[in-house]
Design an enzyme around this catalytic site. Structure first.
Site, PDB file in Angstrom:
ATOM      1  N   HIS A 282       3.480  17.649   2.719  1.00 54.18           N
ATOM      2  CA  HIS A 282       4.221  16.762   3.611  1.00 54.18           C
ATOM      3  C   HIS A 282       5.368  17.502   4.282  1.00 54.18           C
ATOM      4  O   HIS A 282       5.662  18.654   3.943  1.00 54.18           O
ATOM      5  CB  HIS A 282       4.765  15.548   2.850  1.00 54.18           C
ATOM      6  CG  HIS A 282       3.739  14.497   2.571  1.00 54.18           C
ATOM      7  ND1 HIS A 282       2.936  14.521   1.455  1.00 54.18           N
ATOM      8  CD2 HIS A 282       3.365  13.400   3.276  1.00 54.18           C
ATOM      9  CE1 HIS A 282       2.125  13.489   1.479  1.00 54.18           C
ATOM     10  NE2 HIS A 282       2.359  12.788   2.578  1.00 54.18           N
ATOM     11  N   HIS A 283       6.026  16.817   5.196  1.00 54.17           N
ATOM     12  CA  HIS A 283       7.177  17.381   5.903  1.00 54.17           C
ATOM     13  C   HIS A 283       8.355  17.569   4.946  1.00 54.17           C
ATOM     14  O   HIS A 283       8.441  16.936   3.884  1.00 54.17           O
ATOM     15  CB  HIS A 283       7.580  16.461   7.062  1.00 54.17           C
ATOM     16  CG  HIS A 283       7.781  15.028   6.645  1.00 54.17           C
ATOM     17  ND1 HIS A 283       8.973  14.541   6.172  1.00 54.17           N
ATOM     18  CD2 HIS A 283       6.906  13.981   6.608  1.00 54.17           C
ATOM     19  CE1 HIS A 283       8.850  13.255   5.869  1.00 54.17           C
ATOM     20  NE2 HIS A 283       7.608  12.893   6.132  1.00 54.17           N
TER      21      HIS A 283
ATOM     22  N   LYS B  99      10.540  14.678   3.341  1.00 59.31           N
ATOM     23  CA  LYS B  99      10.019  13.811   2.269  1.00 59.31           C
ATOM     24  C   LYS B  99      10.518  14.346   0.938  1.00 59.31           C
ATOM     25  O   LYS B  99      10.135  15.434   0.507  1.00 59.31           O
ATOM     26  CB  LYS B  99       8.487  13.774   2.288  1.00 59.31           C
ATOM     27  CG  LYS B  99       7.901  12.790   1.283  1.00 59.31           C
ATOM     28  CD  LYS B  99       6.393  12.647   1.479  1.00 59.31           C
ATOM     29  CE  LYS B  99       5.796  11.673   0.476  1.00 59.31           C
ATOM     30  NZ  LYS B  99       6.326  10.306   0.617  1.00 59.31           N
TER      31      LYS B  99
ATOM     32  N   ALA C 172       0.850  -1.195   0.000  1.00 59.67           N
ATOM     33  CA  ALA C 172       0.000   0.000   0.000  1.00 59.67           C
ATOM     34  C   ALA C 172       0.878   1.235   0.000  1.00 59.67           C
ATOM     35  O   ALA C 172       1.924   1.265   0.655  1.00 59.67           O
ATOM     36  CB  ALA C 172      -0.929   0.010   1.217  1.00 59.67           C
ATOM     37  N   SER C 173       0.482   2.240  -0.755  1.00 62.12           N
ATOM     38  CA  SER C 173       1.209   3.509  -0.728  1.00 62.12           C
ATOM     39  C   SER C 173       0.961   4.231   0.593  1.00 62.12           C
ATOM     40  O   SER C 173       1.737   5.103   0.979  1.00 62.12           O
ATOM     41  CB  SER C 173       0.779   4.397  -1.900  1.00 62.12           C
ATOM     42  OG  SER C 173      -0.606   4.698  -1.819  1.00 62.12           O
ATOM     43  N   ASN C 174      -0.115   3.846   1.274  1.00 61.03           N
ATOM     44  CA  ASN C 174      -0.454   4.455   2.558  1.00 61.03           C
ATOM     45  C   ASN C 174      -1.316   3.466   3.344  1.00 61.03           C
ATOM     46  O   ASN C 174      -2.339   3.013   2.838  1.00 61.03           O
ATOM     47  CB  ASN C 174      -1.218   5.767   2.329  1.00 61.03           C
ATOM     48  CG  ASN C 174      -1.340   6.608   3.571  1.00 61.03           C
ATOM     49  OD1 ASN C 174      -1.643   6.100   4.641  1.00 61.03           O
ATOM     50  ND2 ASN C 174      -1.119   7.900   3.438  1.00 61.03           N
TER      51      ASN C 174
ATOM     52  N   GLY D  49       3.284   9.042  -2.918  1.00 56.77           N
ATOM     53  CA  GLY D  49       2.635   7.825  -3.408  1.00 56.77           C
ATOM     54  C   GLY D  49       1.134   7.870  -3.199  1.00 56.77           C
ATOM     55  O   GLY D  49       0.360   7.363  -4.023  1.00 56.77           O
TER      56      GLY D  49
END
Length: 233
Positions: free
Chosen positions: A131-132, A135, A96-98, A141
């Protein structure tokens, strides 16, 4: 169950804590310099390693009868090969990408909305992910999975970072501070906008989802997704 962690960075350490809290045991922590790996003690492997290590980590597990949960991105050019090895070795695999439970529900909502909007050509879809600053890959993703969900259920031909034409989905990627992850899908026409959004408050949701997936896959054989884990049809 006995869990092996492939990759022991921030996510690996968070998965470790959640797994221990749920009364599981960590039997291996495999990182860049790990040499000797005892697969016989593993009930399941959770892989959040580096892109250049993921394929070997995953397939070695299959060859040793260990099911794998993987959230590593950047190696998917070998994804079909990994799936074939999993099938050949009669193992089990979830990529899974997440792994966030909320994000996977968001994926389903995104596809449902895309189907509803597919005939309304006056709306142009775009996406934004935040995102942070650590990354490095862009878009995320998760954003790519969202874009693929729209493409599958609409007339869009693809996606593009930043600018795009009407046949493509524009994805804007921002890197701000310590943001865990925010994803927005926006449909805009000349008269109004429709927006769906998922905001992660911390990274624990990603780790929890991976552990729940590991619990679910024990005793199973085949290639699965988080849809199967969450019984989303």
């Amino acid at each position: 169950m006995n869990i092996a962690l492939f990759g022991y960075g921030k996510m690996g350490k968070m998965i470790e804590q959640i797994a221990l809290d749920r009364n599981h045991k960590i039997v291996a922590k495999i990182d860049v310099d790990t040499q000797d790996i005892d697969y016989s003690k593993m009930d399941v492997a959770i892989d959040f390693s580096m892109p250049n290590a993921a394929f070997e980590n995953i397939t070695k597990c299959f060859e040793n009868g260990v099911p794998v949960i993987s959230g590593t991105t950047g190696w998917l050019d070998k994804f079909e090969e990994a799936k074939a090895i999993c099938t050949e070795k009669q193992s089990a695999f979830i990529y899974a990408s997440n792994f966030s439970l909320g994000v996977n529900i968001f994926f389903e909502l995104n596809e449902y909305l895309a189907k509803m909007m597919s005939t309304l050509e006056q709306y142009q879809v775009s996406m934004e992910e935040i995102h942070h600053t650590q990354k490095l890959d862009a878009p995320s993703g998760t954003a790519i999975t969202l874009a693929e969900g729209v493409i599958k259920n609409s007339n869009y031909k693809g996606w593009k970072l930043d600018e795009s034409d009407e046949s493509e989905i524009a994805i804007k990627a921002k890197r701000i501070g310590n943001t865990p992850g925010t994803h927005t899908v926006d449909y805009t026409s000349s008269v109004d906008s429709i927006e769906i959004k998922h905001t992660a408050h911390n990274r624990e949701g990603f780790a929890l989802g991976a552990v729940i997936a590991a619990e679910w896959i024990i005793g199973k054989e085949g290639i699965f997704t988080m849809k199967d884990v969450l019984n989303l049809g």
